[in-house]
Design a protein around this motif. Structure first.
Motif, PDB file in Angstrom:
ATOM      1  N   LEU A   1     -30.206 -94.523 -31.192  1.00 23.28           N
ATOM      2  CA  LEU A   1     -31.410 -94.593 -30.354  1.00 23.28           C
ATOM      3  C   LEU A   1     -31.333 -95.806 -29.436  1.00 23.28           C
TER       4      LEU A   1
ATOM      5  N   GLU B   1     -36.189 -97.195 -25.678  1.00 29.78           N
ATOM      6  CA  GLU B   1     -37.114 -96.101 -25.959  1.00 29.78           C
ATOM      7  C   GLU B   1     -38.385 -96.606 -26.642  1.00 29.78           C
TER       8      GLU B   1
ATOM      9  N   GLU C   1     -40.883 -97.390 -23.867  1.00 30.37           N
ATOM     10  CA  GLU C   1     -41.308 -96.388 -22.898  1.00 30.37           C
ATOM     11  C   GLU C   1     -42.819 -96.217 -22.975  1.00 30.37           C
TER      12      GLU C   1
ATOM     13  N   LYS D   1     -32.469-101.418 -20.620  1.00 31.88           N
ATOM     14  CA  LYS D   1     -32.104-100.074 -20.162  1.00 31.88           C
ATOM     15  C   LYS D   1     -30.903-100.091 -19.226  1.00 31.88           C
TER      16      LYS D   1
ATOM     17  N   LEU E   1     -39.895 -87.684 -28.960  1.00 32.71           N
ATOM     18  CA  LEU E   1     -38.783 -88.623 -28.960  1.00 32.71           C
ATOM     19  C   LEU E   1     -37.679 -88.157 -29.904  1.00 32.71           C
TER      20      LEU E   1
END
Length: 361
Positions: free
Chosen positions: A70, A74, A77, A168, A195
């Protein structure tokens, strides 16, 4: 004594005595601050079968997820941040990362994102942090703490965009993660499932095992004597005995035993049976608190035993122990607490960690 045994790492043990009904009792605070738990052990002297109500609570423990590869960004987000992180009761911990060697990531239910990073990773990310408390000389490990509930990290803000860009674009870190949540609503479930659908993951239920011990020596404990000066054994010896019971080590020092010369501490008595229940997984503080509440109610009916014990072990490679207090493995990685619950609603609380960790609250 063997030279190797003399090198056994020291530990820090904090003991607290109170009553669950005391309005100043901090038992709920201590449980809530220990975010990352992998094992729970319940010991109930003079009990042969787990009571139905306690079994129900354990079987209702939240499921947890192991999410593969992962990206760390994330967790920042916007939808995930607003729907899950900022509402609390959500926990994430990087999986199979060794805290003294690898980068390690933790997301607390308070919304704090902790990144324990080696020097190279830290410099590449370009985020503001501080040297680890466990550096010796040069700062080879640094810790970045991001309060994702802070207004300066609201989606759209300059700081938010800079942090998101670092994770990112500048250095897209990926790790396997444990996730768990507690009592979330339909919207939160939808966000999490969206997700999870984008990555490989496994859903797990905490594993439960039971063992009935027969005719075992048991330390004598009195609520008023937590230090073990007169009526009870001292805390270190009691916790050592608990460890021996959990590991199925004989405490009788039998003459024909060549495996163990350990003996149950004094004062002691013999109990005809005792139930040992163990739960392993990724267990939230809310689940621990629900179990503790049920154990307190165990004494609503007459019992032969004056006490029961609840031990909660934290992940040895978690970057934090209590709250945001930094944790290291060093030689042992110990990071646990234990409640002894008495029938009059008194309790003892033992909190243990490595000698170089911050003192438990």
């Amino acid at each position: 004594m063997s030279p190797e045994l003399e090198k056994c790492p020291r530990s820090l043990l904090v003991c607290e005595k109170s009553n669950f009904l005391n309005e100043k009792s901090r038992h709920d605070f201590h449980v809530s601050k220990h975010n990352f738990n992998y094992k729970i052990s319940v010991l109930m002297p003079e009990c042969g079968m787990l009571p139905a109500n306690i079994s129900t609570v354990i079987n209702s423990f939240s499921h947890y997820y192991l999410v593969r590869a992962l990206p760390v960004h994330e967790l920042l987000e916007e939808t995930f941040l607003e729907s899950l992180v900022k509402k609390g009761h959500f926990y994430a911990l990087s999986y199979n990362t060794k805290i003294d060697e690898d980068n390690s990531i933790a997301l607390l239910s308070s919304g704090q994102l902790i990144l324990s990073l080696d020097k190279d990773t830290y410099e590449q990310l370009g985020l503001e942090g501080r040297p680890s408390l466990y550096n010796h000389g040069k700062a080879m490990r640094l810790v970045v703490t991001l309060d994702l509930t802070d207004k300066s990290l609201s989606p759209g803000s300059k700081r938010y965009q800079r942090v998101l860009s670092s994770l990112k674009d500048r250095l897209p870190l990926r790790y396997d993660f444990f996730f768990t949540k507690y009592n979330t609503g339909a919207d939160e479930e939808k966000t999490l499932n969206k997700l999870l659908s984008q990555y490989s993951y496994e859903e797990h239920k905490p594993a439960v095992s039971h063992q009935t011990l027969k005719e075992i020596p048991c330390p004598t404990l009195y609520p008023s004597d937590i230090q073990g000066k007169t009526l009870s054994c001292d805390p270190h010896h009691f916790l050592e005995w608990l460890g021996a019971v959990n590991l199925d080590i004989s405490c009788e020092n039998a003459a024909d035993s060549f495996l163990s010369t350990y003996v149950c501490p004094e004062p002691q008595s013999s109990v005809s049976q005792a139930l040992l229940c163990t739960v392993t997984g990724f267990i939230s503080p809310e689940n621990v608190f629900a179990l503790l509440k049920e154990l307190r109610q165990y004494f609503d009916e007459p019992r032969f035993t004056p006490w029961v014990s609840l031990t909660v072990h934290g992940f040895m490679d978690s970057p934090v122990s209590w709250g945001a207090t930094e944790h290291r493995f060093l030689k042992g990685g110990e990071n646990f607490y234990n409640f002894v619950c008495f029938k009059n609603q008194d309790y003892w609380l033992h909190m243990a960690t490595g000698a170089q960790d911050g003192c438990p609250p």
